[in-house]
Motif scaffolding. Structure first.
Motif, PDB file in Angstrom:
ATOM      1  N   THR A   1      -9.955  -6.232  -2.129  1.00 17.86           N
ATOM      2  CA  THR A   1      -9.057  -6.999  -1.273  1.00 17.86           C
ATOM      3  C   THR A   1      -9.085  -8.494  -1.609  1.00 17.86           C
TER       4      THR A   1
ATOM      5  N   SER B   1      -6.558  -2.276  -1.868  1.00 18.27           N
ATOM      6  CA  SER B   1      -6.366  -3.727  -1.942  1.00 18.27           C
ATOM      7  C   SER B   1      -5.716  -4.309  -0.689  1.00 18.27           C
ATOM      8  N   GLU B   2      -5.423  -3.470   0.283  1.00 18.03           N
ATOM      9  CA  GLU B   2      -4.811  -3.896   1.542  1.00 18.03           C
ATOM     10  C   GLU B   2      -3.606  -4.806   1.282  1.00 18.03           C
TER      11      GLU B   2
ATOM     12  N   ASP C   1       0.845  -1.184   0.000  1.00 21.62           N
ATOM     13  CA  ASP C   1       0.000   0.000   0.000  1.00 21.62           C
ATOM     14  C   ASP C   1       0.883   1.239   0.000  1.00 21.62           C
TER      15      ASP C   1
END
Length: 147
Positions: free
Chosen positions: A95, A52-53, A45
């Motif tokens: 995610t 999208s963590e 990140d």
């Protein structure tokens, strides 16, 4: 596959690929012209992209510039629109691993993404990468052609 294996695959499978790394991303270009990558690999990140963590164990996101036709074939005819936060509107869980999704920010330009693709999904990804690479080669060839 892990991120290193994906990056190695791209470099080995497609002649003339050059890369640049910045902001936790690897950008894949055809040749020395570095205006538009055909794919990117996000390994963490950053302040501009946390959807999208990617700070989870082993998570990375492969982003691919698809043609409009391929994008529509994979994800439908709805034209994605950016919301107020700069992420496309819709009910997408960015995610999720091993699922081809619209790119959270560049879907309006027909980009797709997949977080940590598995072997079966990577079979589809190979075709997407080939198409994106061939489009990059065509762009570069057009620019080099004498007028």
């Amino acid at each position: 596959m892990n991120a290193t294996e994906v990056a190695d695959y791209i470099r080995q499978a497609f002649p003339g690929v050059e890369t640049t790394e910045a902001y936790g991303y690897t950008f894949f270009f055809y040749g020395a012209e570095r205006m538009l990558p055909f794919a990117t690999l996000a390994m963490a990140d950053n302040e501009h992209d946390r959807v999208s963590e990617l700070d989870r164990d082993g998570a990375y996101r492969l982003n691919i510039g698809a043609s409009r036709e391929t994008y529509r074939a994979l994800l439908g005819d709805d034209k994605p629109r950016l919301g107020a936060a700069g992420v496309i509107d819709g009910n997408h869980d960015f995610t999720l691993r091993d699922r081809i999704l619209p790119h959270p920010h560049y879907a309006p330009q027909s980009w797709v993404c997949v977080v940590s693709p598995g072997e079966q999904t990577f079979q589809v990804v190979r075709g997407l990468l080939r198409e994106a690479y061939e489009r990059a080669v065509l762009r570069a060839t057009r620019k080099e052609a004498p007028e």
